[in-house]
Design an enzyme around this catalytic site. Structure first.
Site, PDB file in Angstrom:
ATOM      1  N   HIS A 203       0.835  -1.199   0.000  1.00  0.00           N
ATOM      2  CA  HIS A 203       0.000   0.000   0.000  1.00  0.00           C
ATOM      3  C   HIS A 203       0.875   1.257   0.000  1.00  0.00           C
ATOM      4  O   HIS A 203       0.684   2.161  -0.820  1.00  0.00           O
ATOM      5  CB  HIS A 203      -0.924  -0.014   1.226  1.00  0.00           C
ATOM      6  CG  HIS A 203      -1.761   1.210   1.362  1.00  0.00           C
ATOM      7  ND1 HIS A 203      -3.045   1.287   0.858  1.00  0.00           N
ATOM      8  CD2 HIS A 203      -1.510   2.413   1.939  1.00  0.00           C
ATOM      9  CE1 HIS A 203      -3.545   2.481   1.125  1.00  0.00           C
ATOM     10  NE2 HIS A 203      -2.622   3.183   1.792  1.00  0.00           N
ATOM     11  N   GLU A 204       1.844   1.296   0.882  1.00  0.00           N
ATOM     12  CA  GLU A 204       2.704   2.482   0.974  1.00  0.00           C
ATOM     13  C   GLU A 204       3.597   2.634  -0.254  1.00  0.00           C
ATOM     14  O   GLU A 204       3.878   3.753  -0.689  1.00  0.00           O
ATOM     15  CB  GLU A 204       3.527   2.442   2.264  1.00  0.00           C
ATOM     16  CG  GLU A 204       2.681   2.495   3.523  1.00  0.00           C
ATOM     17  CD  GLU A 204       1.698   3.673   3.577  1.00  0.00           C
ATOM     18  OE1 GLU A 204       2.027   4.765   3.070  1.00  0.00           O
ATOM     19  OE2 GLU A 204       0.601   3.492   4.131  1.00  0.00           O
TER      20      GLU A 204
ATOM     21  N   HIS B 215       1.700   4.454  -2.789  1.00  0.00           N
ATOM     22  CA  HIS B 215       1.778   5.905  -2.579  1.00  0.00           C
ATOM     23  C   HIS B 215       3.098   6.471  -3.093  1.00  0.00           C
ATOM     24  O   HIS B 215       3.130   7.525  -3.724  1.00  0.00           O
ATOM     25  CB  HIS B 215       1.619   6.250  -1.101  1.00  0.00           C
ATOM     26  CG  HIS B 215       0.232   6.097  -0.582  1.00  0.00           C
ATOM     27  ND1 HIS B 215      -0.890   6.567  -1.236  1.00  0.00           N
ATOM     28  CD2 HIS B 215      -0.220   5.515   0.564  1.00  0.00           C
ATOM     29  CE1 HIS B 215      -1.966   6.291  -0.523  1.00  0.00           C
ATOM     30  NE2 HIS B 215      -1.584   5.639   0.570  1.00  0.00           N
TER      31      HIS B 215
ATOM     32  N   HIS C 161      -5.372   7.012  -2.548  1.00  0.00           N
ATOM     33  CA  HIS C 161      -6.323   6.024  -2.050  1.00  0.00           C
ATOM     34  C   HIS C 161      -7.407   5.774  -3.091  1.00  0.00           C
ATOM     35  O   HIS C 161      -7.864   6.698  -3.751  1.00  0.00           O
ATOM     36  CB  HIS C 161      -6.966   6.488  -0.740  1.00  0.00           C
ATOM     37  CG  HIS C 161      -6.063   6.330   0.431  1.00  0.00           C
ATOM     38  ND1 HIS C 161      -6.142   7.123   1.535  1.00  0.00           N
ATOM     39  CD2 HIS C 161      -5.047   5.451   0.681  1.00  0.00           C
ATOM     40  CE1 HIS C 161      -5.225   6.758   2.405  1.00  0.00           C
ATOM     41  NE2 HIS C 161      -4.538   5.745   1.909  1.00  0.00           N
TER      42      HIS C 161
ATOM     43  N   CYS D 255     -10.025  -2.607  -2.621  1.00  0.00           N
ATOM     44  CA  CYS D 255      -8.696  -2.562  -3.228  1.00  0.00           C
ATOM     45  C   CYS D 255      -7.614  -2.419  -2.164  1.00  0.00           C
ATOM     46  O   CYS D 255      -7.858  -1.851  -1.091  1.00  0.00           O
ATOM     47  CB  CYS D 255      -8.674  -1.354  -4.168  1.00  0.00           C
ATOM     48  SG  CYS D 255      -7.108  -0.981  -4.977  1.00  0.00           S
TER      49      CYS D 255
ATOM     50  N   CYS E  97      -7.368  -3.299  -7.347  1.00  0.00           N
ATOM     51  CA  CYS E  97      -8.546  -3.361  -8.209  1.00  0.00           C
ATOM     52  C   CYS E  97      -8.083  -3.178  -9.665  1.00  0.00           C
ATOM     53  O   CYS E  97      -6.921  -2.830  -9.915  1.00  0.00           O
ATOM     54  CB  CYS E  97      -9.549  -2.281  -7.802  1.00  0.00           C
ATOM     55  SG  CYS E  97      -9.064  -0.596  -8.268  1.00  0.00           S
TER      56      CYS E  97
ATOM     57  N   CYS F 211      -6.518   0.415 -10.309  1.00  0.00           N
ATOM     58  CA  CYS F 211      -5.199   0.626  -9.698  1.00  0.00           C
ATOM     59  C   CYS F 211      -4.148  -0.305 -10.307  1.00  0.00           C
ATOM     60  O   CYS F 211      -2.984   0.081 -10.445  1.00  0.00           O
ATOM     61  CB  CYS F 211      -5.285   0.459  -8.184  1.00  0.00           C
ATOM     62  SG  CYS F 211      -6.234   1.781  -7.384  1.00  0.00           S
TER      63      CYS F 211
END
Length: 115
Positions: A33-34, A37, A43, A49, A68, A71
């Site tokens: 996740h990071e 970014h 987000h 997702c 998803c 993304c």
């Protein structure tokens, strides 16, 4: 974010001695996740997702470890990789590390994209 630097802690991910798989899953989810970014992804609000935001551990535990379709396309464009090749590598990684539900998800997606 402009410098593409990310810092996070694994302190709240659990004790790897008592529940290694849960700790591994949480650590991989946070890192992925990071990293999203760091690569400029915000987000996600379109689907369930990996890039959804979360406010606490229980909510985070219910988020998928995969991206998803929207993304995933952003990530593949950013990294200049083909989705099937990328997802196949993730499937193998999950198989090798005992993440069976995630491995099965990647297997289904690779099969769907390969037809």
């Amino acid at each position: 974010m402009r410098q593409r630097i990310g810092v996070w802690s694994i302190y709240r991910n659990g004790d790897p001695k008592t529940d290694f798989r849960l700790c591994l899953r949480r650590t991989l989810s946070t890192a992925s996740h990071e990293t999203g970014h760091i690569l400029g992804m915000a987000h996600c609000t379109a689907y369930l997702c990996l890039m959804n935001g979360s406010n606490h551990q229980e909510e985070k535990d219910h988020r998928p470890m995969h991206l998803c379709p929207v993304c995933l396309r952003k990530l593949c464009w950013n990294l200049q990789v083909e989705p099937v090749t990328y997802l196949t590598k993730l499937k193998v990684f999950c198989q090798q590390n005992g993440l069976a539900p995630e491995s099965r998800w990647y297997e289904r997606v690779v099969a769907a994209l390969s037809t």
